[in-house]
Each structure stands twice: as C-alpha cells, then as structure tokens.
Scaffold this motif. Sequence first.
Motif, PDB file in Angstrom:
ATOM      1  N   PRO A 538      -1.431 -14.550  26.107  1.00 14.75           N
ATOM      2  CA  PRO A 538      -1.775 -13.162  26.458  1.00 14.75           C
ATOM      3  C   PRO A 538      -3.227 -12.827  26.155  1.00 14.75           C
ATOM      4  O   PRO A 538      -3.872 -12.121  26.945  1.00 14.75           O
ATOM      5  CB  PRO A 538      -0.811 -12.340  25.593  1.00 14.75           C
ATOM      6  N   CYS A 539      -3.754 -13.306  25.038  1.00 13.14           N
ATOM      7  CA  CYS A 539      -5.155 -13.003  24.739  1.00 13.14           C
ATOM      8  C   CYS A 539      -6.086 -13.629  25.767  1.00 13.14           C
ATOM      9  O   CYS A 539      -7.084 -13.023  26.160  1.00 13.14           O
ATOM     10  CB  CYS A 539      -5.495 -13.516  23.330  1.00 13.14           C
ATOM     11  N   ASP A 540      -5.777 -14.850  26.185  1.00 16.45           N
ATOM     12  CA  ASP A 540      -6.610 -15.481  27.213  1.00 16.45           C
ATOM     13  C   ASP A 540      -6.580 -14.668  28.512  1.00 16.45           C
ATOM     14  O   ASP A 540      -7.602 -14.496  29.178  1.00 16.45           O
ATOM     15  CB  ASP A 540      -6.123 -16.906  27.472  1.00 16.45           C
ATOM     16  N   PHE A 541      -5.373 -14.211  28.869  1.00 12.71           N
ATOM     17  CA  PHE A 541      -5.282 -13.428  30.105  1.00 12.71           C
ATOM     18  C   PHE A 541      -6.123 -12.155  30.003  1.00 12.71           C
ATOM     19  O   PHE A 541      -6.889 -11.814  30.918  1.00 12.71           O
ATOM     20  CB  PHE A 541      -3.824 -13.050  30.388  1.00 12.71           C
ATOM     21  N   LEU A 542      -6.001 -11.429  28.893  1.00 15.71           N
ATOM     22  CA  LEU A 542      -6.748 -10.174  28.755  1.00 15.71           C
ATOM     23  C   LEU A 542      -8.246 -10.433  28.745  1.00 15.71           C
ATOM     24  O   LEU A 542      -9.030  -9.653  29.280  1.00 15.71           O
ATOM     25  CB  LEU A 542      -6.308  -9.456  27.475  1.00 15.71           C
ATOM     26  N   HIS A 543      -8.651 -11.542  28.127  1.00 16.47           N
ATOM     27  CA  HIS A 543     -10.071 -11.874  28.101  1.00 16.47           C
ATOM     28  C   HIS A 543     -10.595 -12.124  29.512  1.00 16.47           C
ATOM     29  O   HIS A 543     -11.626 -11.579  29.920  1.00 16.47           O
ATOM     30  CB  HIS A 543     -10.294 -13.118  27.228  1.00 16.47           C
TER      31      HIS A 543
END
Length: 726
Positions: A538-543
């Motif tokens: 999820p953090c990669d996607f938001l980034h």
Amino acid sequence: MQYVLLGTLWGVCYVLALGYHLLLWNTGEPAGLLVEGVYHVVVLTGYAAFWFLLSLLFRHRRSEPGRIFWTTLLLGGLYVLLGYLVTRIPPVGIVGFSMENALPLAPSVPFKVGLLALLKTTFAFILLLRFRELVLVKRTRSSQRNWNLMIGFMVLAALSGFMRSPREEVLLLQGLAIIPAVVFMVVNSFRLSWIVTLSFRAKMATSGMAFLLLILLIGLAGIDGSTEDGFELVPGAVRSMLYYSYPLAIFTGLAVYFGILYCTTAFLSLLFHLPTTSDFQRKAGEMATMHSLSHLVSQVFDSEKLFTTIAASPIDACSAQASWLALPDLEHGTLEPRIVAAHGMTPERIERLVDVQALFDEVRGSRAPLVLHQALADHRVDARAGDGLGSLLVVPLLARDQVLGALFATKEVTHGFEQDDVEAISVFAAQAALALDNARLFEEQLEKERLARELAIARAVQRKLLPQRLPVLPGMTLAASSVSALEVGGDYYDFARLDDHRLAVIVADVSGKGTSAAFYMAEMQGIFQSVSRLAPSPCDFLHHANVALASSLEKNVFISVVYGVLDLHTEEFVLARAGHCPAAVISLNGSARYLRSRGLGLGLDRGPLFRKMLAEERIRLQPGDVFVLYTDGIVESRNAAGEEYGYDRLLRVLAEHRHEDATDLHAALLDDLNTFLGEKEYDDDMTLVVLKWHGIRLDQPGPVTGERRAGRPAVEQPAAGEVSTG
C-alpha cells in the motif's frame, strides 16, 4: 345583379330622355305639362340610378389623399376634353335650343345636349364620391351625419327646380332649400384630418394638385356660364344642363361648388401644416420606434440585431443625428463600457472624441439621464466645432434595479435636446433595457440547460468509473455505495484483483466538489487500475500515485486515500492511508477501533516527505472481523440541529450490528445515518465500503474466484441518499 339593374334603369331612362327631345324636334311643338313632367321624372330617376351605380363602384375604394386629387384632376381634364369635342358637333357655337320654347333647332342637338349632361353629371358624381373618402377619414357619427345631410339638402335644392324654367326668377323656397345645403358644404369642407398624417413631400404634391383642381373647378363652374357672354371651360355646358334638366343642373352645380370649397380649404390647410410636418414625423418616428422596441422585447434574442435596433432608435425617431449603445464588457470580465452598436458615427471616432467611460460611470451612479447642452464645453468631450457634438444626451438602461448599459444620443447644435426629447429617448431606453434583460435571461436559461445536459453526461460517465460488480471472495462479504452531494462528485472507491489470492481496495476523496473534483476522481481511477498491480505494498502504491498526480493536481487541491490489500493466503489485511479518514475495524467480541496510521494527502507534498510520512497497518484476520472504509461525508454529516454524526456514533452502530453480514451492516449504518439526518439532504459526497471476514479453511485457500453483480448501480443519488451494493 344590382349593377345590372341600376345600369339598365339608367340606360332606359337616358334613351327615353333622348327620344323626348327628338320627338320635340320632329313635331316642332312644345310638350304638354304632363309629358314634360314625365320627362323630368324619367331624367331624375335615371340619374338617381346612375348615382347609386357609381356609389356601389366606389363603395370599398380607399385611396391615398394625393391619389384622390390627381385622379379627380385627371377625370376633370378628360371631361373638358370630351366636352370640347362634343361641342364641335354641329351646330357649332350655339346651344341648339330655342330660347322661347326650348325646342331643339337641329336633330343632332338632343344627342349633343345629352352627352354634355352625361359628362358633367358623371364628373360631378365622381367628384362627390371621391371627396367623400376624404371627408369621412376618421369618421364619426357626426361626420357621417353631416355628409348625409349635405347630400340630402343638395337633392332637396335640386328638386326645388322641378318643372321650373331657368329663365324664371328663383323662388324663396328654392333659396331656402339651397342655404342649408351650402351650410353643410362649408361644414364638410373643413373635414381635413387626413392632412396631418402626410409627409412634407406628400403635402407639397397634394397642395399643388388641390390648387390645379381648384382652378379646373372654377373653370367648369364658369363665370356667368348661363349666358352666351359668360366663360366656361366647356362652352355651353351650363346652358345645356339648364335646358336638359334644371334640377340636375342645380345638383351638379352644387357639387362643383362643394369641390371648389373643399379644394380651397384643403389647399390652405396643406400650406399651413407644412411647418409642422417635422414634428408630426418625429412623433410618427417615436411611435414606430416604440412599436419596434416592443416587438424586440418578446421576439428578438439575436444580440447583434437587438443592439443595432436600440442604437438606431433615437435616429429613427428623429430625436438625434448620431447615437450609440454602450454595455459593460462582461465577455472580458470587466465593467468598462464597450460600444456595441453605433449610428451616424463610427465607434473609433466616438472613442476618440468622447470619454464614454466617465459619462457611463456618472449615469450608472445617478441612474438618471445626463444632458450636456454644450457638449464642447464639457471636459469629457474632446471635440471641436464641426465634429457634430453640439449637445449630448446619455440615458442609463435600467432593468430590475440594475444598470445594463447606456444609450448615447447627440445633435450637431447646442441645446438641441428639449425635455420631450429626453422623455422620448428615456422611454426608448426603458424598452431597450427590458429587451436586453429578456435576451440575457434567455441566454442564461440556454446556458443552464447546456450545463445540465453536460452534467448529466458527466454523471453517467462517473457512474461507469465506479465498479459495476463486486468481487466474490470465499469467506468474505462486501458491500459498497457512493452518493454525490451534487450532480457529480469527488468520491471514489474501487477494487482490483492483484493475483489469484490478493484483492486491493481503495476509497478516495478529492477535496472540493463538483466538476473539477469529478475530473480528478477519474484520474485517480486510472492510476488505481494501472499502478495497483505494479506496487507491492500500500505504501508503494500511494507513493507512485502521489508522483503521478504531482503534475496535474492544482496547488489548492489534494486527494485523501485509504488503500488496503487483502491476502487470502496469509489472512492479512495491510492498510495505509494518505490523509484519509481512519478505517474502522470491529471484532466479533465487540471491540471497535480506528486504524490511525499516519500519512499526508496526495498532492500536499511532492517531495520525499510524503513517502517518509507513510505507514502501514498490518492486521491478522479473525473470523467476524469487520472493516469499514468511508469518506468524511459520513462522519461529518450534520442534522438540522447542527449536530455532527461523528466517529463515536459510527463505531457504536457498527458494534451493534457486527453479527450481520456486510450487506446488512451496510444497510443498517445508512439507515442510522438517514435517521440522524432526518429530511436533511447530504452536504457532502458520501462513500461507504464494508468488508466482513467470515474465515476460510487454511488447507484450501480460496482464491478470488469471481465477481458478483450489484443489486443496483454502484453509484446513485436517490432522495434518501442511499445506494448500496452487497
């Protein structure tokens, strides 16, 4: 049929009269009183029929005054010509009747006298019928009565000569019969109301024709025409009529005298009205302009035509030599007046000579007409003598207490605008303002309808961006809904299968509402569907989403997101949020809490800080766990008392209904929200996604096997604001 009967009667009587005179010539003896009396009765009967025949022919004829005069003049000239030719019938130079016993002296005399009587009577009758059209212009009951009385007394005067000889002295009774006829001839000769409507040229032409007709009639009446030494244009015509029929001679003579009276008064009145022609034309122009502007109010929505007509109105009404219309330049977003139409002067010359802005500002403030009687002396007019700006009038265009523009009018002379000019142009301006206001309202209505159609299309497109089917997972139930406060909104939710055992879910909220938010929502949908399968966490996607949106988001816009990945193999739900409302999680035992991981909204920071602030929440799934993702439209909704729904109430409702599946829990939460709001509609976009984990066997991991069609469309905006899929 009437024409045939009257024509036949007249023809028979005419032939009988001719036969009477031929009989006298043949016998050489005067007729007896009885035969003579029958002759006069036949003559009068025949010409009475002839009068009614002509009356029928001219009954529906309505001609212009000038045409009446010139056709009558032409007819008189024709009568003179034909009468002269008839007098050339032998015996030439004499009447042809014996002065002692009124017997014809030659066989051609009855034909000669009969033709002269027919020509003169025809002219006299047509003269009366044509002038009747003028006398009865704008007829009233009294004017109709006066005309009928004149004709009646003329007939009575004519009958007073029945069985009498023109050589006999006029009796008192004859004189008494003629006096009222003359009185009503004078009365009718002053019926000249048709003169005021004539133009200057028409008055000049008509007065000339009236004068010529007057001379002709005087010539036809003759100067002592009843004697051999008298003068008349048709020699012997008067004496022939006297011997042919004394009553008919009296009637035709009175008709000619009425023509002389009427031509005299008409000629003099036309001359006296020449100086007032311009005033009348100006009033006529004002009336025509008012009619045109009144037509514009309800008919014309063509702006260019409307501007041109309004600007031309002072000139059309003969109230100015030049005029123009100035309106605020709303197209360029300013209130500075712009000349949209001009007459008598080009806009470039106007702007060079007149400070339109300053004059417009003054009338906009005073909301009253401004008159510069000596325009050259005013500092706002940079003109010299000869530039055609002797005096200047500025009238504001007021509609619904707003100044829509100003109408300018100029005259070459100083002190050129009288009070009635100002009042007339002010009336034009009022009508023009009404027309402009109507046109503006019409354009606004068209614009609203266009926007409504575009919003309907945008709403349909936005609905297609949201999932039409919900994924079906073993051991888990889903429910979702989204409601926009306006036609289109900025909320977004979606699902994506990352592989055979992982499902991504997202709920996003674009700051703001309306069309712009809907565009960013569409962009977010594209990023989710393309990046979610490439980002491992999820953090990669938001980034990556923040990087993708960095170039397109406006500085005052951000997107809050909560993004999670459900893994059926590891039975974990990993969640991260970017400035979004915290997700709610409720366990089967009733414990409820919010997952408040940190994170900035997408677009708030476009550097490394955004990535540093992100944090993931990893949750081990337990049977009965409920996860609720939502937007702030739920927790920040306020009822009529201003009370906020709030986070605590959301957790409490979820805890109360935790034993139900996702669909029922979703419905229960919306019911509670709607109960809380009462009849009040949603203030903000609202999205709600519910996931409930029921558990699966670890030896048979359930892949994401398919999709389940929503019972209803995923996005709707019903009156109660409730849309669900489950």
